[in-house]
Design an enzyme around this catalytic site. Structure first.
Site, PDB file in Angstrom:
ATOM      1  N   LYS A 187       0.669  14.514   1.426  1.00 27.86           N
ATOM      2  CA  LYS A 187      -0.612  14.843   0.787  1.00 27.86           C
ATOM      3  C   LYS A 187      -0.751  16.345   0.526  1.00 27.86           C
ATOM      4  O   LYS A 187      -1.651  16.776  -0.170  1.00 27.86           O
ATOM      5  CB  LYS A 187      -1.771  14.323   1.643  1.00 27.86           C
ATOM      6  N   HIS A 204       0.789  -1.236   0.000  1.00 31.90           N
ATOM      7  CA  HIS A 204       0.000   0.000   0.000  1.00 31.90           C
ATOM      8  C   HIS A 204       0.809   1.267   0.000  1.00 31.90           C
ATOM      9  O   HIS A 204       0.253   2.354  -0.077  1.00 31.90           O
ATOM     10  CB  HIS A 204      -0.927   0.035   1.225  1.00 31.90           C
ATOM     11  N   THR A 219      -8.343   6.820  -2.885  1.00 29.93           N
ATOM     12  CA  THR A 219      -9.700   6.381  -3.237  1.00 29.93           C
ATOM     13  C   THR A 219     -10.671   7.532  -3.009  1.00 29.93           C
ATOM     14  O   THR A 219     -11.744   7.556  -3.596  1.00 29.93           O
ATOM     15  CB  THR A 219     -10.144   5.167  -2.394  1.00 29.93           C
ATOM     16  N   LYS A 232     -14.214   8.810  -5.053  1.00 30.44           N
ATOM     17  CA  LYS A 232     -15.512   9.145  -4.451  1.00 30.44           C
ATOM     18  C   LYS A 232     -15.963  10.530  -4.888  1.00 30.44           C
ATOM     19  O   LYS A 232     -17.146  10.736  -5.195  1.00 30.44           O
ATOM     20  CB  LYS A 232     -15.418   9.100  -2.920  1.00 30.44           C
ATOM     21  N   LYS A 271      -8.879  14.012   3.865  1.00 36.25           N
ATOM     22  CA  LYS A 271      -8.033  12.816   3.886  1.00 36.25           C
ATOM     23  C   LYS A 271      -7.165  12.929   5.133  1.00 36.25           C
ATOM     24  O   LYS A 271      -7.141  13.971   5.777  1.00 36.25           O
ATOM     25  CB  LYS A 271      -7.162  12.729   2.622  1.00 36.25           C
ATOM     26  N   ARG A 272      -6.447  11.858   5.491  1.00 34.61           N
ATOM     27  CA  ARG A 272      -5.544  11.975   6.633  1.00 34.61           C
ATOM     28  C   ARG A 272      -4.586  13.148   6.436  1.00 34.61           C
ATOM     29  O   ARG A 272      -4.187  13.449   5.312  1.00 34.61           O
ATOM     30  CB  ARG A 272      -4.751  10.668   6.817  1.00 34.61           C
TER      31      ARG A 272
HETATM   32  C1  PLP Z   1     -11.968   7.327   1.266  1.00 37.89           C
HETATM   33  C2  PLP Z   1     -11.569   7.675   2.634  1.00 37.89           C
HETATM   34  C3  PLP Z   1     -10.214   7.873   2.944  1.00 37.89           C
HETATM   35  C4  PLP Z   1      -9.125   7.794   1.902  1.00 37.89           C
HETATM   36  O1  PLP Z   1      -8.966   9.070   1.305  1.00 37.89           O
HETATM   37  P1  PLP Z   1      -7.705   9.410   0.377  1.00 37.89           P
HETATM   38  O2  PLP Z   1      -8.046  10.755  -0.165  1.00 37.89           O
HETATM   39  O3  PLP Z   1      -7.673   8.373  -0.691  1.00 37.89           O
HETATM   40  O4  PLP Z   1      -6.513   9.423   1.241  1.00 37.89           O
HETATM   41  C5  PLP Z   1      -9.871   8.193   4.241  1.00 37.89           C
HETATM   42  N1  PLP Z   1     -10.810   8.316   5.203  1.00 37.89           N
HETATM   43  C6  PLP Z   1     -12.119   8.165   4.937  1.00 37.89           C
HETATM   44  C7  PLP Z   1     -13.107   8.347   6.034  1.00 37.89           C
HETATM   45  C8  PLP Z   1     -12.550   7.841   3.657  1.00 37.89           C
HETATM   46  O5  PLP Z   1     -13.853   7.667   3.418  1.00 37.89           O
END
Ligand code: PLP
Length: 834
Positions: A568, A371, A670, A674, A562-563
């Site tokens: 990032k 990952h 991911t 979304k 995101k985190r």
């Molecule tokens: C999809 C999702 C992530 C992953 O987000 P990235 O932008 O791909 O890092 C992290 N936390 C939650 C709650 C999510 O739904």
């Protein structure tokens, strides 16, 4: 054991028929009375949620039983998805969607005076993961069930999931997430499925005759693993798969003698010590800590899962011969890597399988998903710790390594450097076990999570392994389940799509391509915009109610959730905000397309820089939102406690998706998928799956900026000097100086120095300075395009229309074809078998 004299299946048949035809409201009321034990005078809102949840679970249970019976009868090959994290979020809405009962149930409750969506707010998120990795595992379970695959998720039943984030004085604070405080109506305790998991002790050698030796792991300290199950329904079928979570219990609960011997207090102490193993999820994302408790968690999880998998196999087979044809185990990152060694231990020490045979079976069973390529995230454990905690496993690691390095030597005789790089043991003052290398050697498949990331695995981090066994390496681009992220999260858009192209897209996301011809259709565009505006208005109301911030839905909703992590580059986004602030103040008369910039994300509690960036965001927000010169045009919001349930509100309301990691650092992402699935346009770098999103939607429908992965590499090879950019670009210099000089925190002017020091004096490892100018220019294109609503809407429709590839249905089908080789099993509820 008692055998029931009644034909149980006949009774079950009858019960199912009754359940399926019983009006939902009756089932709901019965559960309120008999399970929750309340009436209309004493019931709280939560009691009503619980009653509804139990009524929904009742509809799943018969299908669940039937599904498991069918797998057993057909002796299907099973997929075991081993993941220390599952970020599943709430179950209720998703289960209703997959049962096809969401609208009916909502209506039935409404007629009885209840609001389904309000009740659903009482369900705590199952936050048993940190971010993308755990969320992927949750999406995979939905797709496996929808594709009717015999899949099992194995996870940990942490008593405390990912911490709850609050913002106090602009700083992140962490509160414990005691999600099991009230009962969890979705889980079923399985006290009959308990397994001992051993720790510490020592290894004894004993003669087997003919000069050979066997090994026994003795004087161990066992802990008991107990199973809790949750049902995972497929969409529009009768499949209900099992998500099994392990909970640690003291072995002395199962050994009353300790209590009777008078060591009562010691026994209770042991109890709480053992049970700490599943007490809490480690909140680090993309970093690893060499903590003993974490290694205990990893072994506990691996051992319990393997014992359960073998028990299920042994029930219907009397030799191990077919095991690799009946069991596929997918390792979600290296966290369950010890399963490889544990399976070898069981084969060799307990089942007396010869080494070659054992190793052949093991490598045919396991497959590994990598990952991340961030060096700080690659798991390594001190040999001395493994020696103390798992002495027998360390011996086996050494033996696996010896045999593996012999192979490497045959291919590359004399190449000691290569041997050193590929060894499972890293030499040095503190010897370490490399879990990534262990997973690669122990698996027949190693996959990255996007094309670009797989490329980097092959060419950089695992180059030697790729050259040694190229056939093991493959790409499996991540996805998301569109049942949760479109059907459930965005009811309005789903309804519009359904009325336009029918509902085949629910199980075949490529069907969305039928929207392409409508992308420029003015009538359809109008409806499309109305959906987005309504979603934005909903979200603005929510933000006002929850966080007391008033945001206009007329602004561009520019979102980065995101985190929190330096790679990032939330900071790059914020630098654009500061620049916009300066621009508006300098040019108050100029046209400026109003923007609301939303940030959300948790920082690991020990990650000081990420936490300081949160404080900087909230400080900038405070200034910008209160400045009369800028507040009509610019608004900054930090959304606290980013989680799955909050995410479900955010994506449908977003216009712009920020996916701006340094190229070559984000394995896939991911969140990017979304957003796009909900009609947001992406501003992003050519990183992770952004590359493939661009391929799918077309380069005219995405905003790409900055260096690509190769350019980043070349820049660093040349010698990157961030100071050059600082002196060259006056706008950049001004932004940096404001942050450095305390403009956003006059009461403590040095507060943000570590941030600017990292950019100017510590090499700017994520190249924010180098990408700043390109990012700014790209953001200007975004604003220009937004003012042309026809173009923007067409781009938005084209994004959604081309998201077919990013359903986890596609991802899972690729795992099945290339790695797992399992067949779907149709579940027929006529109940005529047995
Ligand atoms: C999809 C999702 C992530 C992953 O987000 P990235 O932008 O791909 O890092 C992290 N936390 C939650 C709650 C999510 O739904």
């Amino acid at each position: 054991m008692a055998t029931p004299r009644t034909d149980l299946n006949a009774v079950i048949r009858q019960c199912i028929t009754e359940k399926e035809t019983e009006p939902f409201i009756n089932a709901f009321i019965k559960r309120l009375i008999y399970t929750v034990a309340k009436d209309r005078y004493s019931a709280t809102e939560r009691d009503y949620y619980l009653s509804a949840a139990y009524a929904v679970k009742d509809l799943l249970v018969a299908r669940w039983t039937k599904t498991q019976q069918e797998y057993y009868h057909q002796d299907s090959k099973r997929i075991y998805y081993l993941s220390m994290e599952f970020l599943t979020g709430r179950a209720m809405g998703n289960n209703l969607i997959n049962l096809g009962l969401y609208d009916d149930c909502k209506k039935a409750l409404e007629e009885a005076g209840f609001d389904l969506e309000a009740l659903m707010e009482y369900e705590p998120d199952a936050g048993l993961g940190n971010g993308g990795l755990g969320r992927l595992a949750a999406c995979f379970m939905d797709s496996m069930a929808t594709l009717q695959l015999p899949g099992y998720g194995y996870g940990m039943r942490y008593e405390y999931g990912i911490f709850e984030q609050k913002i106090r004085d602009g700083f992140q604070i962490e509160l414990p997430d005691h999600w099991l405080r009230y009962e969890n109506p979705w889980e079923i305790a399985r006290p009959e499925f308990i397994y001992p998991v051993h720790f510490y002790g020592e290894v004894q050698q004993y003669p087997l005759g003919r000069g050979e030796f066997g090994y026994r792991w003795v004087n161990t300290d066992p802990v008991i693993a107990m199973a809790y199950d949750m049902p995972i329904p497929g969409y529009g079928n009768n499949t209900v798969n099992t998500f099994r979570l392990w909970s640690a219990k003291s072995s002395r609960d199962f050994n009353l003698e300790d209590f009777n011997r008078g060591d009562y207090m010691q026994a209770v102490e042991h109890k709480s010590e053992s049970e700490t193993i599943t007490k809490v999820l480690y909140p680090e994302d993309s970093t690893m800590q060499g903590k003993e408790l974490r290694l205990k968690q990893e072994y506990f999880f691996s051992s319990a899962s393997l014992q359960d998998i073998l028990r299920r196999y042994d029930k219907v087979h009397d030799s191990l011969e077919q095991l690799p044809d009946k069991v596929a185990i997918q390792l979600n990152d290296t966290h369950p890597a010890l399963s490889v060694v544990e399976l070898m231990r069981i084969f060799i020490d307990e089942r007396h399988v010869p080494w070659e045979k054992a190793w052949d079976m093991t490598t045919r069973i396991f497959a590994y998903t990598n990952h991340t390529i961030l060096p700080e995230a690659l798991e390594r454990w001190r040999v001395s710790l493994v020696q103390r905690l798992l002495p027998r496993h360390l011996q086996l690691v050494y033996e696996i390594n010896r045999r593996f390095l012999d192979q490497v030597w045959i291919h590359s005789p004399g190449d000691y450097d290569k041997l050193g790089r590929m060894s499972l043991i890293e030499e040095g003052t503190e010897k370490m076990v490399r879990m990534g290398n262990l997973c690669i050697v122990g698996s027949h498949s190693v996959n990255g999570v996007s094309e670009l990331h797989t490329d980097i695995i092959r060419k950089r981090i695992f180059k030697d392994f790729y050259e040694h066994t190229p056939e093991k390496f493959n790409a499996k681009t991540n996805g998301i389940t569109h049942r949760r992220w479109l059907l459930l999260a965005n009811r309005r858009l789903s309804a519009l799509i359904k009325e336009t192209i029918g509902d085949k897209f629910t199980t075949d996301l490529y069907e969305l391509k039928k929207l392409i011809p409508l992308a420029s259709d003015p009538k359809f565009q109008k409806k499309w915009r109305e959906v987005k505006q309504a979603n934005k208005a909903d979200f603005a109301n929510f933000v006002e109610k929850q966080f007391g911030q008033v945001v206009s839905p007329e602004f561009i909703f520019d979102v980065q959730v995101k985190r929190m992590h330096e790679y990032k580059r939330q900071l790059l986004n914020l630098m654009h905000v500061v620049h916009s602030y300066n621009y508006i103040r300098r040019n108050p008369k100029d046209v400026f397309v109003p923007r609301a910039i939303f940030f959300g994300g948790k920082a690991a509690p020990g990650y000081a820089m990420a936490k300081l960036i949160i404080k900087l965001i909230t400080s900038v927000a405070h200034l910008v939102n209160n400045d009369p010169l800028t507040r009509e045009k610019l608004h900054v919001v930090f959304l606290p406690n980013y989680s799955v349930s909050l995410a479900q509100r955010i994506f449908p309301a977003s216009d712009l998706s920020e996916q701006i990691s340094t190229a070559g650092t984000e394995a896939s992402g991911t969140g990017n998928m979304k957003f796009a699935l909900n009609g947001a346009l992406t501003i992003g770098t050519l990183d992770g799956a952004n590359v493939e999103i661009r391929e799918e939607v077309g380069e005219d429908n995405i905003f790409i900026f900055g260096m690509n992965a190769q350019e980043v590499e070349e820049l660093k090879a040349r010698g990157y000097n961030p100071m050059e950019y600082y002196h060259k670009n006056q706008e950049l210099k001004q932004v940096i100086d404001m942050i450095a000089n305390g403009f956003f925190c006059p009461e403590q002017p040095d507060l943000f120095r570590p941030i600017t020091d990292s950019l100017l004096y510590h090499g700017d490892p994520y190249c924010l300075m180098a990408d700043f100018e390109s990012y700014l220019a790209c953001q200007r294109r975004v604003a220009d395009t937004y003012t042309d609503q026809k173009t923007w809407t067409r781009m938005s429709i084209m994004n959604v229309a081309n998201m077919g590839k990013f359903s986890t249905d596609r991802t899972i089908q690729e795992y099945v074809k290339d790695i797992w080789h399992v067949e779907p099993v149709a579940i027929n509820m006529d109940m005529d078998t047995e």
